[in-house]
Design a protein around this motif. Structure first.
Motif, PDB file in Angstrom:
ATOM      1  N   MET A 292      48.207   0.918  -4.045  1.00 62.66           N
ATOM      2  CA  MET A 292      48.392  -0.405  -4.649  1.00 62.66           C
ATOM      3  C   MET A 292      49.393  -0.352  -5.798  1.00 62.66           C
ATOM      4  N   THR A 293      49.605   0.823  -6.386  1.00 61.63           N
ATOM      5  CA  THR A 293      50.577   0.988  -7.461  1.00 61.63           C
ATOM      6  C   THR A 293      51.913   1.497  -6.917  1.00 61.63           C
ATOM      7  N   ARG A 294      51.992   1.640  -5.583  1.00 61.28           N
ATOM      8  CA  ARG A 294      53.155   2.205  -4.878  1.00 61.28           C
ATOM      9  C   ARG A 294      53.280   3.701  -5.091  1.00 61.28           C
ATOM     10  N   ALA A 295      52.239   4.310  -5.656  1.00 57.57           N
ATOM     11  CA  ALA A 295      52.220   5.762  -5.795  1.00 57.57           C
ATOM     12  C   ALA A 295      51.763   6.400  -4.487  1.00 57.57           C
ATOM     13  N   VAL A 296      51.745   7.731  -4.453  1.00 61.74           N
ATOM     14  CA  VAL A 296      51.439   8.488  -3.238  1.00 61.74           C
ATOM     15  C   VAL A 296      50.153   9.287  -3.453  1.00 61.74           C
ATOM     16  N   LEU A 297      49.250   9.214  -2.479  1.00 62.98           N
ATOM     17  CA  LEU A 297      47.970   9.918  -2.558  1.00 62.98           C
ATOM     18  C   LEU A 297      48.085  11.296  -1.925  1.00 62.98           C
ATOM     19  N   HIS A 298      47.668  12.299  -2.678  1.00 62.09           N
ATOM     20  CA  HIS A 298      47.657  13.686  -2.197  1.00 62.09           C
ATOM     21  C   HIS A 298      46.218  14.183  -2.223  1.00 62.09           C
ATOM     22  N   SER A 299      45.637  14.410  -1.046  1.00 60.55           N
ATOM     23  CA  SER A 299      44.247  14.866  -0.941  1.00 60.55           C
ATOM     24  C   SER A 299      44.217  16.371  -0.724  1.00 60.55           C
TER      25      SER A 299
ATOM     26  N   ALA B   5      47.646  -7.293 -10.432  1.00 67.50           N
ATOM     27  CA  ALA B   5      48.629  -7.786  -9.460  1.00 67.50           C
ATOM     28  C   ALA B   5      49.181  -6.600  -8.671  1.00 67.50           C
ATOM     29  N   TRP B   6      48.445  -6.204  -7.628  1.00 64.20           N
ATOM     30  CA  TRP B   6      48.838  -5.041  -6.839  1.00 64.20           C
ATOM     31  C   TRP B   6      50.114  -5.327  -6.051  1.00 64.20           C
ATOM     32  N   SER B   7      50.743  -4.255  -5.609  1.00 63.73           N
ATOM     33  CA  SER B   7      52.044  -4.383  -4.970  1.00 63.73           C
ATOM     34  C   SER B   7      52.018  -3.946  -3.516  1.00 63.73           C
ATOM     35  N   MET B   8      52.606  -4.773  -2.653  1.00 64.95           N
ATOM     36  CA  MET B   8      52.919  -4.330  -1.302  1.00 64.95           C
ATOM     37  C   MET B   8      54.049  -3.306  -1.401  1.00 64.95           C
ATOM     38  N   PRO B   9      54.182  -2.422  -0.418  1.00 67.31           N
ATOM     39  CA  PRO B   9      55.323  -1.497  -0.464  1.00 67.31           C
ATOM     40  C   PRO B   9      56.633  -2.260  -0.351  1.00 67.31           C
ATOM     41  N   ASP B  10      57.680  -1.731  -0.981  1.00 71.16           N
ATOM     42  CA  ASP B  10      58.996  -2.351  -0.848  1.00 71.16           C
ATOM     43  C   ASP B  10      59.447  -2.320   0.608  1.00 71.16           C
ATOM     44  N   ASP B  11      59.068  -1.264   1.285  1.00 66.18           N
ATOM     45  CA  ASP B  11      59.422  -1.073   2.692  1.00 66.18           C
ATOM     46  C   ASP B  11      58.267  -0.361   3.368  1.00 66.18           C
ATOM     47  N   GLU B  12      57.959  -0.701   4.611  1.00 69.53           N
ATOM     48  CA  GLU B  12      56.826  -0.079   5.293  1.00 69.53           C
ATOM     49  C   GLU B  12      57.041   1.405   5.552  1.00 69.53           C
TER      50      GLU B  12
ATOM     51  N   ILE C  80      53.029   6.798   1.617  1.00 67.71           N
ATOM     52  CA  ILE C  80      51.687   6.413   1.197  1.00 67.71           C
ATOM     53  C   ILE C  80      50.834   7.635   0.903  1.00 67.71           C
ATOM     54  N   SER C  81      51.106   8.746   1.578  1.00 68.92           N
ATOM     55  CA  SER C  81      50.276   9.939   1.359  1.00 68.92           C
ATOM     56  C   SER C  81      51.086  11.209   1.554  1.00 68.92           C
ATOM     57  N   LEU C  82      50.582  12.268   0.946  1.00 64.88           N
ATOM     58  CA  LEU C  82      51.163  13.606   1.051  1.00 64.88           C
ATOM     59  C   LEU C  82      50.034  14.573   1.377  1.00 64.88           C
TER      60      LEU C  82
ATOM     61  N   THR D  62      49.081  29.422   6.019  1.00 68.90           N
ATOM     62  CA  THR D  62      48.683  30.743   6.516  1.00 68.90           C
ATOM     63  C   THR D  62      49.869  31.660   6.753  1.00 68.90           C
ATOM     64  N   THR D  63      51.073  31.108   6.951  1.00 69.65           N
ATOM     65  CA  THR D  63      52.258  31.940   7.182  1.00 69.65           C
ATOM     66  C   THR D  63      53.241  31.840   6.026  1.00 69.65           C
ATOM     67  N   GLY D  64      52.771  31.473   4.874  1.00 67.02           N
ATOM     68  CA  GLY D  64      53.629  31.310   3.709  1.00 67.02           C
ATOM     69  C   GLY D  64      53.069  30.205   2.837  1.00 67.02           C
ATOM     70  N   ASN D  65      53.892  29.656   1.969  1.00 69.26           N
ATOM     71  CA  ASN D  65      53.431  28.550   1.136  1.00 69.26           C
ATOM     72  C   ASN D  65      53.144  27.326   1.996  1.00 69.26           C
ATOM     73  N   PRO D  66      52.182  26.495   1.586  1.00 61.92           N
ATOM     74  CA  PRO D  66      51.888  25.266   2.350  1.00 61.92           C
ATOM     75  C   PRO D  66      53.123  24.386   2.470  1.00 61.92           C
ATOM     76  N   LYS D  67      53.193  23.653   3.578  1.00 63.61           N
ATOM     77  CA  LYS D  67      54.314  22.732   3.820  1.00 63.61           C
ATOM     78  C   LYS D  67      53.817  21.301   3.636  1.00 63.61           C
ATOM     79  N   GLY D  68      54.508  20.543   2.825  1.00 60.82           N
ATOM     80  CA  GLY D  68      54.106  19.163   2.567  1.00 60.82           C
ATOM     81  C   GLY D  68      54.519  18.227   3.693  1.00 60.82           C
ATOM     82  N   VAL D  69      53.627  17.335   4.077  1.00 59.29           N
ATOM     83  CA  VAL D  69      53.876  16.358   5.140  1.00 59.29           C
ATOM     84  C   VAL D  69      53.652  14.961   4.562  1.00 59.29           C
ATOM     85  N   VAL D  70      54.674  14.119   4.665  1.00 58.72           N
ATOM     86  CA  VAL D  70      54.604  12.773   4.097  1.00 58.72           C
ATOM     87  C   VAL D  70      54.310  11.752   5.192  1.00 58.72           C
TER      88      VAL D  70
END
Length: 234
Positions: free
Chosen positions: A91-98, A180-187, A191-193, A199-207
């Motif tokens: 809602m803040t246009r930030a990205v959620l990383h779980s 006043a939450w925000s829709m994304p500027d573009d779909e 939204i998440s990372l 297991t074969t090196g550093n973790p790889k980030g997926v957006v």
């Protein structure tokens, strides 16, 4: 002269809205406000309250300067704050990383740095590993503790100490449900990372983007054959 089908048919508010899961909860809160949305132990949270708490979380994050391009990391089990984060953060246009709750401190530290985490919400159940990770990481996020009232103190994995400077419930209470939450500027905005196991090196980030998350919600509903008002264990 150009193609007539391309004249005066640009996107506008009347003919286009970005696909995002945020509108799903908004609709549920307006259509079924008193229907139970979340069952957690003794807690029963309606769609109205789910929506309001997500707005309060978004507002509280925005007050701390969180916005587009920022990463909010969570180390949570399947608890109400985890669900609230899935809506309040974007809602803040930030990205959620779980974070995977089974990770060790070194891998957690790598992800915090790689994601450039600005806020970290931690269930006390996992505070020991996260405390060790923060000592290793260069990132210095705002740390917020969540104390699950339905998690027994004598559970197999006892609650750890508080490691944050804020309590989750107090943090959310400081937000405004009229935010006043925000829709994304573009779909296609992120939204998440999420990260691979590393297991074969550093973790790889997926957006993941808003459009992909919205379409996945549709397909999961169809694939699972979920009927109206299904009760589903995520």
């Amino acid at each position: 002269m150009g193609n007539p089908y391309e004249q005066d048919l640009d996107r506008n508010a009347a003919n286009h809205q970005p696909l995002t899961p945020l509108t799903y909860l908004e609709r549920a809160a307006k259509t079924y406000p008193d229907h139970v949305a979340i069952i957690h132990g003794n807690q029963r949270i309606t769609y109205r309250d789910f929506w309001r708490r997500s707005l309060r979380l978004a507002s509280a994050l925005a007050k701390r300067g969180i916005g587009k391009g920022d990463t909010v990391t969570v180390m949570l089990s399947n608890t109400p704050p985890m669900l609230e984060a899935h809506f309040g953060v974007p809602m803040t246009r930030a990205v959620l990383h779980s974070l995977n709750t089974r990770l060790d401190a070194a891998v957690i530290a790598f992800q915090l740095d790689h994601a450039d985490t600005k806020v970290l919400i931690v269930d006390r159940e996992f505070s020991r590993a996260v405390r060790e990770a923060l000592a290793l990481a260069k990132a210095k996020p705002l740390v917020i503790d969540y104390d699950d009232p339905d998690y027994a103190a004598d559970a197999p994995y006892p609650k750890g100490e508080r490691i944050g400077t804020s309590d989750y419930e107090e943090f959310v209470a400081g937000g405004d449900e009229a935010f006043a939450w925000s829709m994304p500027d573009d779909e296609w905005d992120a939204i998440s990372l999420n990260y691979t196991s590393g297991t074969t090196g550093n973790p790889k980030g997926v957006v993941y983007h808003h459009r992909g998350a919205a379409l996945m919600a549709y397909t999961n509903t169809i694939h699972a054959g979920m009927a109206k008002h299904a009760v589903y264990l995520w």
